[in-house]
Design a protein around this motif. Structure first.
Motif, PDB file in Angstrom:
ATOM      1  N   GLY A  36      -2.042   4.889  -7.969  1.00 47.08           N
ATOM      2  CA  GLY A  36      -1.069   5.295  -6.969  1.00 47.08           C
ATOM      3  C   GLY A  36      -1.440   4.854  -5.564  1.00 47.08           C
ATOM      4  O   GLY A  36      -0.793   5.246  -4.602  1.00 47.08           O
ATOM      5  N   LEU A  37      -2.469   4.031  -5.459  1.00 41.63           N
ATOM      6  CA  LEU A  37      -2.861   3.500  -4.155  1.00 41.63           C
ATOM      7  C   LEU A  37      -1.912   2.400  -3.712  1.00 41.63           C
ATOM      8  O   LEU A  37      -1.709   2.185  -2.519  1.00 41.63           O
ATOM      9  CB  LEU A  37      -4.286   2.948  -4.210  1.00 41.63           C
ATOM     10  CG  LEU A  37      -5.392   3.943  -4.568  1.00 41.63           C
ATOM     11  CD1 LEU A  37      -6.713   3.220  -4.754  1.00 41.63           C
ATOM     12  CD2 LEU A  37      -5.493   5.025  -3.500  1.00 41.63           C
ATOM     13  N   LEU A  38      -1.372   1.694  -4.688  1.00 42.37           N
ATOM     14  CA  LEU A  38      -0.477   0.564  -4.446  1.00 42.37           C
ATOM     15  C   LEU A  38       0.840   0.817  -5.156  1.00 42.37           C
ATOM     16  O   LEU A  38       0.927   1.659  -6.048  1.00 42.37           O
ATOM     17  CB  LEU A  38      -1.112  -0.732  -4.968  1.00 42.37           C
ATOM     18  CG  LEU A  38      -2.524  -1.056  -4.474  1.00 42.37           C
ATOM     19  CD1 LEU A  38      -3.073  -2.292  -5.186  1.00 42.37           C
ATOM     20  CD2 LEU A  38      -2.539  -1.250  -2.975  1.00 42.37           C
ATOM     21  N   ASP A  54      -3.833  -3.859 -11.048  1.00 46.73           N
ATOM     22  CA  ASP A  54      -3.249  -2.869 -11.951  1.00 46.73           C
ATOM     23  C   ASP A  54      -3.939  -1.511 -11.843  1.00 46.73           C
ATOM     24  O   ASP A  54      -3.283  -0.469 -11.922  1.00 46.73           O
ATOM     25  CB  ASP A  54      -3.270  -3.381 -13.386  1.00 46.73           C
ATOM     26  CG  ASP A  54      -2.222  -4.448 -13.632  1.00 46.73           C
ATOM     27  OD1 ASP A  54      -1.435  -4.746 -12.714  1.00 46.73           O
ATOM     28  OD2 ASP A  54      -2.181  -4.986 -14.754  1.00 46.73           O
ATOM     29  N   ALA A  55      -5.249  -1.508 -11.652  1.00 44.36           N
ATOM     30  CA  ALA A  55      -5.951  -0.234 -11.469  1.00 44.36           C
ATOM     31  C   ALA A  55      -5.466   0.445 -10.185  1.00 44.36           C
ATOM     32  O   ALA A  55      -5.222   1.659 -10.170  1.00 44.36           O
ATOM     33  CB  ALA A  55      -7.460  -0.454 -11.435  1.00 44.36           C
ATOM     34  N   ILE A  93       0.859  -1.179   0.000  1.00 47.41           N
ATOM     35  CA  ILE A  93       0.000   0.000   0.000  1.00 47.41           C
ATOM     36  C   ILE A  93       0.896   1.231   0.000  1.00 47.41           C
ATOM     37  O   ILE A  93       1.781   1.363   0.845  1.00 47.41           O
ATOM     38  CB  ILE A  93      -0.961  -0.030   1.206  1.00 47.41           C
ATOM     39  CG1 ILE A  93      -1.929  -1.200   1.026  1.00 47.41           C
ATOM     40  CG2 ILE A  93      -1.684   1.301   1.358  1.00 47.41           C
ATOM     41  CD1 ILE A  93      -2.873  -1.418   2.178  1.00 47.41           C
ATOM     42  N   ALA A  94       0.651   2.117  -0.955  1.00 41.53           N
ATOM     43  CA  ALA A  94       1.534   3.258  -1.170  1.00 41.53           C
ATOM     44  C   ALA A  94       1.107   4.520  -0.432  1.00 41.53           C
ATOM     45  O   ALA A  94       1.895   5.462  -0.344  1.00 41.53           O
ATOM     46  CB  ALA A  94       1.621   3.556  -2.673  1.00 41.53           C
ATOM     47  N   LEU A 130      -7.104   9.582   3.972  1.00 36.70           N
ATOM     48  CA  LEU A 130      -8.407   9.279   3.376  1.00 36.70           C
ATOM     49  C   LEU A 130      -8.317   8.199   2.302  1.00 36.70           C
ATOM     50  O   LEU A 130      -9.251   7.423   2.123  1.00 36.70           O
ATOM     51  CB  LEU A 130      -9.023  10.551   2.793  1.00 36.70           C
ATOM     52  CG  LEU A 130      -9.349  11.644   3.808  1.00 36.70           C
ATOM     53  CD1 LEU A 130      -9.827  12.905   3.108  1.00 36.70           C
ATOM     54  CD2 LEU A 130     -10.380  11.155   4.814  1.00 36.70           C
ATOM     55  N   LEU A 131      -7.211   8.140   1.600  1.00 37.66           N
ATOM     56  CA  LEU A 131      -7.080   7.164   0.527  1.00 37.66           C
ATOM     57  C   LEU A 131      -6.623   5.786   1.010  1.00 37.66           C
ATOM     58  O   LEU A 131      -6.670   4.822   0.248  1.00 37.66           O
ATOM     59  CB  LEU A 131      -6.116   7.676  -0.543  1.00 37.66           C
ATOM     60  CG  LEU A 131      -6.625   8.859  -1.359  1.00 37.66           C
ATOM     61  CD1 LEU A 131      -5.550   9.327  -2.331  1.00 37.66           C
ATOM     62  CD2 LEU A 131      -7.900   8.498  -2.101  1.00 37.66           C
ATOM     63  N   HIS A 132      -6.187   5.698   2.249  1.00 36.83           N
ATOM     64  CA  HIS A 132      -5.690   4.418   2.738  1.00 36.83           C
ATOM     65  C   HIS A 132      -6.778   3.339   2.688  1.00 36.83           C
ATOM     66  O   HIS A 132      -6.520   2.199   2.288  1.00 36.83           O
ATOM     67  CB  HIS A 132      -5.121   4.549   4.148  1.00 36.83           C
ATOM     68  CG  HIS A 132      -4.432   3.304   4.607  1.00 36.83           C
ATOM     69  ND1 HIS A 132      -5.062   2.342   5.356  1.00 36.83           N
ATOM     70  CD2 HIS A 132      -3.173   2.861   4.391  1.00 36.83           C
ATOM     71  CE1 HIS A 132      -4.218   1.365   5.591  1.00 36.83           C
ATOM     72  NE2 HIS A 132      -3.062   1.653   5.020  1.00 36.83           N
TER      73      HIS A 132
END
Length: 189
Positions: free
Chosen positions: A75-77, A69-70, A19-20, A26-28
């Motif tokens: 940029g979430l991963l 891949d999505a 997880i990036a 909020l995006l976690h």
């Protein structure tokens, strides 16, 4: 690549993924959900393959890799990598050919409908708007490739592409970049 190799490729891609976005942001939560979906479909594909169901294994692996891949593209991963459907040349046993035919054609119809039932969620002035358009365009592109494979008689390649493309829509909805405007039952939300 055979189905076992496809599963190994997926498992190895997951092993290298993290997880990036920082925990507590909020995006976690979106990142966690996208990764959980990818892991769940890798597990499903492996189970289907072990149970002698290569059709659902293929769909599970391709769909899960689409989620992965999505999430990477968003940029979430991380690390940024791509695992699009390649040349899965595995043979479907004759006893499963009717299932392959039915599932491939059904996924084509579902993805075709789904593509018309989503829209960009962010405001056009938002930088995320372009990202939402990219997710939709990616799904559309994989749909088109799936249709080409289907018309050429490659049902395995078509199913992989429809499944992979569909995941980009579902991940976009889950991450909040796409909004469902039609039948919600077509989506994993």
């Amino acid at each position: 690549m055979n189905f076992d190799d496809y599963g190994v490729l997926f498992r190895e891609a997951l092993r290298r993924t993290w997880i990036a976005v920082p925990e507590g942001t909020l995006l976690h939560r979106a990142a966690v959900e996208v990764l959980e979906m990818a892991v769940a479909y890798q597990d499903d594909g492996t189970t289907f393959l072990g149970d002698g169901d290569p059709v659902n294994a293929l769909a599970g692996f391709a769909y899960g890799l689409g989620w992965l891949d999505a999430g990477l593209r968003l940029g979430l991963l991380a690390p940024l990598a791509a695992h699009p459907p390649g040349e899965v040349d595995a043979c479907i046993p004759d006893a499963k050919s009717a299932h392959l035919h039915e599932k491939t054609h059904r996924y084509r119809r579902m993805l075709q409908s789904a593509l018309t039932m989503v829209e960009a969620a962010p405001d056009e002035a938002s930088p995320l708007y372009a990202g939402s358009r990219e997710l939709h365009a990616t799904a559309r592109s994989w749909y088109a490739e799936g249709v080409e494979r289907l018309e050429a008689g490659d049902l395995v390649g078509a199913l992989a592409r429809f499944s992979y493309g569909y995941a980009w829509l579902d991940a976009g909805i889950r991450a909040g970049l796409l909004r469902v405007t039609g039948e919600r039952g077509l989506f994993t939300v």
